[in-house]
Design an enzyme around this catalytic site. Structure first.
Site, PDB file in Angstrom:
ATOM      1  N   HIS A 284       2.135 -83.272 -13.753  1.00 19.15           N
ATOM      2  CA  HIS A 284       3.178 -82.977 -14.739  1.00 19.15           C
ATOM      3  C   HIS A 284       3.450 -84.214 -15.583  1.00 19.15           C
ATOM      4  O   HIS A 284       3.483 -85.339 -15.087  1.00 19.15           O
ATOM      5  CB  HIS A 284       4.441 -82.371 -14.113  1.00 19.15           C
ATOM      6  CG  HIS A 284       5.356 -83.301 -13.381  1.00 19.15           C
ATOM      7  ND1 HIS A 284       6.332 -84.035 -14.009  1.00 19.15           N
ATOM      8  CD2 HIS A 284       5.469 -83.587 -12.073  1.00 19.15           C
ATOM      9  CE1 HIS A 284       7.011 -84.732 -13.102  1.00 19.15           C
ATOM     10  NE2 HIS A 284       6.503 -84.483 -11.920  1.00 19.15           N
ATOM     11  N   ASP A 296       7.137 -90.871 -11.479  1.00 24.73           N
ATOM     12  CA  ASP A 296       7.287 -89.399 -11.472  1.00 24.73           C
ATOM     13  C   ASP A 296       7.393 -88.895 -12.898  1.00 24.73           C
ATOM     14  O   ASP A 296       8.468 -88.828 -13.436  1.00 24.73           O
ATOM     15  CB  ASP A 296       8.523 -89.013 -10.662  1.00 24.73           C
ATOM     16  CG  ASP A 296       8.720 -87.505 -10.563  1.00 24.73           C
ATOM     17  OD1 ASP A 296       7.807 -86.757 -10.921  1.00 24.73           O
ATOM     18  OD2 ASP A 296       9.815 -87.083 -10.123  1.00 24.73           O
ATOM     19  N   GLU A 328       8.082 -79.337 -15.646  1.00 19.33           N
ATOM     20  CA  GLU A 328       8.018 -79.287 -14.177  1.00 19.33           C
ATOM     21  C   GLU A 328       9.399 -79.558 -13.608  1.00 19.33           C
ATOM     22  O   GLU A 328       9.855 -78.915 -12.672  1.00 19.33           O
ATOM     23  CB  GLU A 328       7.019 -80.330 -13.661  1.00 19.33           C
ATOM     24  CG  GLU A 328       6.725 -80.231 -12.167  1.00 19.33           C
ATOM     25  CD  GLU A 328       7.596 -81.112 -11.283  1.00 19.33           C
ATOM     26  OE1 GLU A 328       7.392 -81.105 -10.063  1.00 19.33           O
ATOM     27  OE2 GLU A 328       8.507 -81.808 -11.792  1.00 19.33           O
ATOM     28  N   GLU A 329      10.090 -80.520 -14.222  1.00 17.58           N
ATOM     29  CA  GLU A 329      11.380 -80.950 -13.685  1.00 17.58           C
ATOM     30  C   GLU A 329      12.477 -79.896 -13.866  1.00 17.58           C
ATOM     31  O   GLU A 329      13.572 -80.051 -13.340  1.00 17.58           O
ATOM     32  CB  GLU A 329      11.809 -82.283 -14.324  1.00 17.58           C
ATOM     33  CG  GLU A 329      10.842 -83.448 -14.062  1.00 17.58           C
ATOM     34  CD  GLU A 329      10.856 -83.940 -12.613  1.00 17.58           C
ATOM     35  OE1 GLU A 329      11.503 -83.303 -11.770  1.00 17.58           O
ATOM     36  OE2 GLU A 329      10.203 -84.966 -12.348  1.00 17.58           O
ATOM     37  N   ASP A 357       1.038 -85.711  -8.257  1.00 19.59           N
ATOM     38  CA  ASP A 357       2.432 -85.914  -8.639  1.00 19.59           C
ATOM     39  C   ASP A 357       2.977 -87.075  -7.809  1.00 19.59           C
ATOM     40  O   ASP A 357       3.152 -86.944  -6.597  1.00 19.59           O
ATOM     41  CB  ASP A 357       3.216 -84.623  -8.371  1.00 19.59           C
ATOM     42  CG  ASP A 357       4.642 -84.693  -8.890  1.00 19.59           C
ATOM     43  OD1 ASP A 357       5.025 -85.737  -9.438  1.00 19.59           O
ATOM     44  OD2 ASP A 357       5.380 -83.697  -8.731  1.00 19.59           O
ATOM     45  N   HIS A 455      13.711 -90.189  -9.909  1.00 15.09           N
ATOM     46  CA  HIS A 455      14.581 -89.466 -10.854  1.00 15.09           C
ATOM     47  C   HIS A 455      15.679 -90.354 -11.448  1.00 15.09           C
ATOM     48  O   HIS A 455      16.735 -89.855 -11.833  1.00 15.09           O
ATOM     49  CB  HIS A 455      15.187 -88.218 -10.206  1.00 15.09           C
ATOM     50  CG  HIS A 455      14.199 -87.092 -10.119  1.00 15.09           C
ATOM     51  ND1 HIS A 455      14.529 -85.830  -9.697  1.00 15.09           N
ATOM     52  CD2 HIS A 455      12.885 -87.037 -10.439  1.00 15.09           C
ATOM     53  CE1 HIS A 455      13.451 -85.056  -9.737  1.00 15.09           C
ATOM     54  NE2 HIS A 455      12.438 -85.770 -10.182  1.00 15.09           N
TER      55      HIS A 455
HETATM   56  N1  BES Z   1       7.601 -85.412  -8.141  1.00 12.97           N
HETATM   57  C1  BES Z   1       8.548 -84.477  -7.613  1.00 12.97           C
HETATM   58  C2  BES Z   1       7.967 -83.793  -6.428  1.00 12.97           C
HETATM   59  C3  BES Z   1       8.427 -84.156  -5.084  1.00 12.97           C
HETATM   60  C4  BES Z   1       9.547 -84.916  -4.828  1.00 12.97           C
HETATM   61  C5  BES Z   1       7.727 -83.639  -4.035  1.00 12.97           C
HETATM   62  C6  BES Z   1       9.918 -85.184  -3.543  1.00 12.97           C
HETATM   63  C7  BES Z   1       8.086 -83.894  -2.733  1.00 12.97           C
HETATM   64  C8  BES Z   1       9.208 -84.685  -2.491  1.00 12.97           C
HETATM   65  C9  BES Z   1       8.820 -83.424  -8.672  1.00 12.97           C
HETATM   66  O1  BES Z   1       8.716 -83.917  -9.959  1.00 12.97           O
HETATM   67  C10 BES Z   1      10.230 -82.945  -8.505  1.00 12.97           C
HETATM   68  O2  BES Z   1      11.124 -83.688  -8.750  1.00 12.97           O
HETATM   69  N2  BES Z   1      10.394 -81.702  -8.092  1.00 12.97           N
HETATM   70  C11 BES Z   1      11.694 -81.146  -7.917  1.00 12.97           C
HETATM   71  C12 BES Z   1      11.582 -79.656  -7.687  1.00 12.97           C
HETATM   72  C13 BES Z   1      11.191 -78.872  -8.898  1.00 12.97           C
HETATM   73  C14 BES Z   1      10.981 -77.442  -8.489  1.00 12.97           C
HETATM   74  C15 BES Z   1      12.220 -78.989  -9.993  1.00 12.97           C
HETATM   75  C16 BES Z   1      12.322 -81.728  -6.662  1.00 12.97           C
HETATM   76  O3  BES Z   1      11.617 -81.885  -5.669  1.00 12.97           O
HETATM   77  O4  BES Z   1      13.505 -82.039  -6.686  1.00 12.97           O
HETATM   78 ZN    ZN Z   2      10.470 -85.150 -10.384  1.00 13.67          ZN
END
Ligand code: BES
Ligand code: ZN
Length: 529
Positions: A284, A296, A328-329, A357, A455
């Site tokens: 992403h 990220d 994605e976020e 990712d 984040h």
């Molecule tokens: N890079 C993260 C993915 C992630 C974070 C995977 C922590 C495993 C552990 C991704 O960009 C992200 O922030 N994903 C969101 C969920 C998404 C469905 C909005 C998250 O994990 O908070």
């Molecule tokens: Zn993220």
């Protein structure tokens, strides 16, 4: 990388008619020239040419883009558009066929700080990000109202299902703020039930039945939340104290922007290769609103870009399709829309999907998605085990060891999983905390998060481990090149659901008409319970 180990590695994984061969080391002085102009069509050549420095150059560009655009590359912003332009430009100049794939999504942005105050019986003022937080996709509002608790179940052994049933709101006084406890169903369901019962705001406080369910979290409703009222998350202790206060009146105030916005995926294909057996590699490209998103996920985006560029003269046997996902976020939106847009025949042609990712976390682990379910129980679609094995083998050959990473549906492989497409990938860790054993294996600090800037505004080029980038960019190069020549170990050589009944079955389970699809429960920590 340790050069001497490669011949062994190739003899282990190269048994089944793969066209790759070991061509030995290349003289250092040739490197710059040869990396640019030769076909890097062996693991040796490619891994020598894919370097952390190469990846960092792209990260510097993404950082500069964020710096010029209020410190963010969030989908829908200028910073994101410029990131798209950079990738598209580099990929077309390298000869790939590039498409921008537009789609619309609902943005969520909090405009300024939110406030939460007690107006009666006392005048306490609560602190944002300590006592409470606005849930993503909350609507805005400025409401002062009496507070009514909804079917709470307090205490350490509670089984709260507060607010999950419309029945919980029988007798709920119109115009009150609903005080709801976490547990049993999605935040969105609780909030929409409250809105339907006439609440003017909702506060969902943590469940309090375990240590990790007491504090504050960043919870989210989903982008189709339509309650029309503000929804805050609060700590368990605050929730209990409000539940104990008679005659409590609170003021909740927040302004938000939830406009429908257009954003893009970048899809770039090799000109050559069998279009009926496509190898997809994705990352992403968007960041969160709060920061530049260099780890990220500038890291995965830059690493797959660098691999693609260094592979520009390779003549792959299978079609290579690189994807940089948008939004994605906001809930894996770009990748989900992409997979949904494919016909069954097109999905059948995808041999496998590799997801990258967060591959450069400063306090990294070398995570590989647990495709065979050996660590976390949930297996990926058939063939995902072989992808995990390839990565594991690579790390072993480098004299180190990978750590299984949970299939948590927190990244863009989710839609591929649901379509029954084998997937794999790497992850160096986010807010999770490094164990002693991991610190022994990889160095870094036990007891601290893999990425302290996850984040956050500090997710800049300073928030990157070059060592992690070095080893992971090679892993990305090796796996991409490997599958460019043969996907036999994953799908027997051809990507069709006829050969893979499991794929057809999974797909039928995720049909529009059939449940479950991307259930909130499947998406892990944020949506539920
Ligand atoms: N890079 C993260 C993915 C992630 C974070 C995977 C922590 C495993 C552990 C991704 O960009 C992200 O922030 N994903 C969101 C969920 C998404 C469905 C909005 C998250 O994990 O908070
Ligand atoms: Zn993220």
């Amino acid at each position: 990388m340790k050069k001497t180990l490669l011949p062994i590695m190739l003899s282990v994984i190269g048994a089944s008619g793969n066209a790759l061969a070991n061509d030995g080391p290349v003289h250092d002085s040739d490197e710059g020239w040869s990396c640019e102009y030769r076909a890097n069509n062996t693991p040796w050549r490619l891994m020598r040419c894919v370097t952390a420095n190469g990846v960092v150059q792209h990260l510097n560009v993404l950082q500069a883009i964020a710096d010029a655009n209020n410190g963010t590359r969030v989908s829908g912003s200028n910073g994101y558009t410029q990131s798209v332009q950079y990738i598209a430009h580099k990929m077309s100049a390298a000869g790939y066929k590039v498409e921008l794939n537009p789609f619309s999504f609902r943005q969520f942005k909090k405009l300024g700080p939110a406030t939460l105050k007690q107006t009666s019986p006392r005048g306490d003022v609560y602190e944002e990000d300590k006592d409470f937080r606005v849930m993503s996709h909350s609507d805005g509002g400025d409401e002062t109202a009496l507070v009514t608790a909804v079917d709470l179940d307090l205490g350490p052994d509670n089984k709260s299902s507060s607010g999950c049933e419309a029945d919980d709101f029988v007798g709920f006084p119109q115009g009150h703020v609903a005080l709801i406890q976490r547990g049993s169903c999605s935040f969105q369901q609780k909030a929409e039930n409250a809105a339907n019962a006439g609440a003017v705001g909702a506060i969902i406080f943590n469940q309090g039945n375990s240590d990790d369910r007491k504090g504050l979290m960043s919870g989210t409703l989903s982008s189709d939340y339509s309650g029309g009222i503000p929804v805050f998350f609060a700590t368990y202790d605050k929730g209990v104290s409000w539940a104990d206060t008679s005659g409590l009146t609170l003021n909740m105030s927040v302004k938000v922007d939830r406009t429908e916005t257009t954003t893009y995926n970048v899809i770039a294909e090799s000109r050559l290769g069998n279009p009926n057996n496509v190898v997809m590699v994705g990352a992403h490209l968007d960041s969160v609103d709060d920061g530049p998103g260099i780890n990220d996920n500038g890291s995965g985006s830059a690493a797959i870009l660098e691999v693609a560029l260094k592979m520009k003269r390779v003549m792959p046997k299978n079609k290579l399709r690189f994807a940089w996902w948008g939004a994605e976020e906001f809930g894996l939106i770009g990748s989900t829309k992409y997979v949904e847009s494919l016909s069954d025949a097109e999905k059948d042609k995808i041999a496998l999907y590799l997801n990258f990712d967060m591959v450069g976390s400063p306090n990294y682990k070398l995570g590989v998605y647990d495709g065979d379910g050996s660590e976390f129980g949930l297996k990926g679609p058939k063939g995902s085990d072989a992808i995990e094995a390839l990565f594991n083998l690579y790390f072993n050959m480098q004299g180190t060891q990978s750590t299984p990473s949970e299939i948590s549906f927190r990244s863009d492989y989710a839609a591929f999983f649901n379509a029954g497409i084998p997937f794999g990938g790497l992850f160096t860790g986010a807010e999770g905390v490094k164990t002693e054993a991991q610190a022994k294996l990889y160095g870094g600090k036990a007891g601290e998060p893999f990425d302290p800037c996850y984040h956050a505004a500090c997710d800049t080029t300073d928030n990157i481990s070059k060592a992690a980038l070095e080893i992971n960019a090679d892993a990305i190069g090796l796996s991409t090149l490997w599958y460019a020549f043969s996907t036999e170990s994953v799908n027997g050589g051809e990507a069709t659901s006829e050969d893979q009944p499991e794929r057809a079955l999974r797909r039928s389970l995720t049909d529009e008409t059939a449940k479950p699809k991307l259930e909130p429960e499947r998406l892990g920590h944020m949506w539920l319970k």
